[in-house]
Design a protein around this motif. Structure first.
Motif, PDB file in Angstrom:
ATOM      1  N   ASN A  18       7.705  -8.549 -10.099  1.00  0.00           N
ATOM      2  CA  ASN A  18       6.753  -9.279  -9.265  1.00  0.00           C
ATOM      3  C   ASN A  18       7.023  -9.045  -7.783  1.00  0.00           C
ATOM      4  O   ASN A  18       6.091  -8.891  -7.003  1.00  0.00           O
ATOM      5  N   ASP A  19       8.298  -9.016  -7.394  1.00  0.00           N
ATOM      6  CA  ASP A  19       8.667  -8.750  -6.003  1.00  0.00           C
ATOM      7  C   ASP A  19       8.206  -7.361  -5.577  1.00  0.00           C
ATOM      8  O   ASP A  19       7.677  -7.182  -4.488  1.00  0.00           O
ATOM      9  N   GLU A  20       8.403  -6.381  -6.461  1.00  0.00           N
ATOM     10  CA  GLU A  20       8.006  -5.017  -6.135  1.00  0.00           C
ATOM     11  C   GLU A  20       6.484  -4.916  -6.004  1.00  0.00           C
ATOM     12  O   GLU A  20       5.972  -4.281  -5.079  1.00  0.00           O
ATOM     13  N   ALA A  21       5.745  -5.557  -6.883  1.00  0.00           N
ATOM     14  CA  ALA A  21       4.284  -5.552  -6.800  1.00  0.00           C
ATOM     15  C   ALA A  21       3.829  -6.224  -5.507  1.00  0.00           C
ATOM     16  O   ALA A  21       2.917  -5.729  -4.828  1.00  0.00           O
ATOM     17  N   TRP A  22       4.465  -7.343  -5.166  1.00  0.00           N
ATOM     18  CA  TRP A  22       4.119  -8.048  -3.931  1.00  0.00           C
ATOM     19  C   TRP A  22       4.408  -7.167  -2.714  1.00  0.00           C
ATOM     20  O   TRP A  22       3.623  -7.120  -1.761  1.00  0.00           O
ATOM     21  N   GLU A  23       5.502  -6.429  -2.728  1.00  0.00           N
ATOM     22  CA  GLU A  23       5.829  -5.521  -1.623  1.00  0.00           C
ATOM     23  C   GLU A  23       4.774  -4.426  -1.491  1.00  0.00           C
ATOM     24  O   GLU A  23       4.388  -4.052  -0.387  1.00  0.00           O
ATOM     25  N   TRP A  24       4.277  -3.896  -2.613  1.00  0.00           N
ATOM     26  CA  TRP A  24       3.223  -2.877  -2.583  1.00  0.00           C
ATOM     27  C   TRP A  24       1.931  -3.456  -2.006  1.00  0.00           C
ATOM     28  O   TRP A  24       1.254  -2.817  -1.208  1.00  0.00           O
TER      29      TRP A  24
END
Length: 183
Positions: A18-24
């Protein structure tokens, strides 16, 4: 070793995803905002319409317009500029004379303050009809198309107020085989 995976470990992997998706999402949003800022305030594409700038620019050429340059300095003679000719139409022409200068043409020779100017961008078969003299008012420029026999420019529109300038045309980027700088 136990077959039981603690709930916190499972959540950790999901949380990282979820953190990685939010960063994208954040990175893409920043990229879009930066692209819009650049497009509307710094550099903008402009499509040449018509023959008024032949042989420098052709109908359908695409150029990049530097919108910031005239916030830093004033236009200079010989620069190719884009300006608002009317509320819904932009023109591309060449700066010939600056505020306070007097411009005229006689016998196919353009003169600024009584001196003939060099115009290597003009096709030798192109003619400049006699006009002037015209004194350029404060905060205005006098512009001409390179194809003088087929151009609506300051001879017809009058000197152009500096606050109607969009920017300087810097680069022909399309078609690719015509890629070149205009300064």
């Amino acid at each position: 070793m136990s077959e039981f995976t603690p709930r916190s470990a499972r959540h950790g992997r999901q949380s990282r995803g979820n953190d990685e998706a939010w960063e994208w999402v954040q990175a893409l949003a920043i990229a879009v905002v930066l692209a819009l800022i650049i497009r509307y305030f710094v550099l903008s594409p402009f499509s040449v319409a018509g023959p008024s700038m032949l042989s420098t620019l052709h109908n359908g050429d695409k150029v990049i317009v530097n919108k910031m340059i005239y916030l830093i300095r004033d236009p200079e003679p010989g620069e190719v500029i884009v300006f608002h000719a009317s509320e819904d139409k932009d023109y591309i022409k060449r700066v010939i004379a600056l505020p306070g200068q007097t411009v005229s043409a006689q016998n196919n020779v353009v003169r600024v303050d009584g001196r003939s100017i060099e115009e290597p961008y003009i096709d030798e078969r192109n003619r400049t009809a006699d006009f002037g003299p015209v004194k350029v008012p404060k905060d205005h420029v006098f512009v001409l198309g390179d194809n003088r026999m087929n151009s609506s420019d300051s001879r017809e529109l009058g000197p152009i107020p500096l606050d109607r300038l969009v920017g300087r045309a810097d680069v022909i980027f399309w078609p690719m085989n015509d890629f070149s700088f205009l300064w």
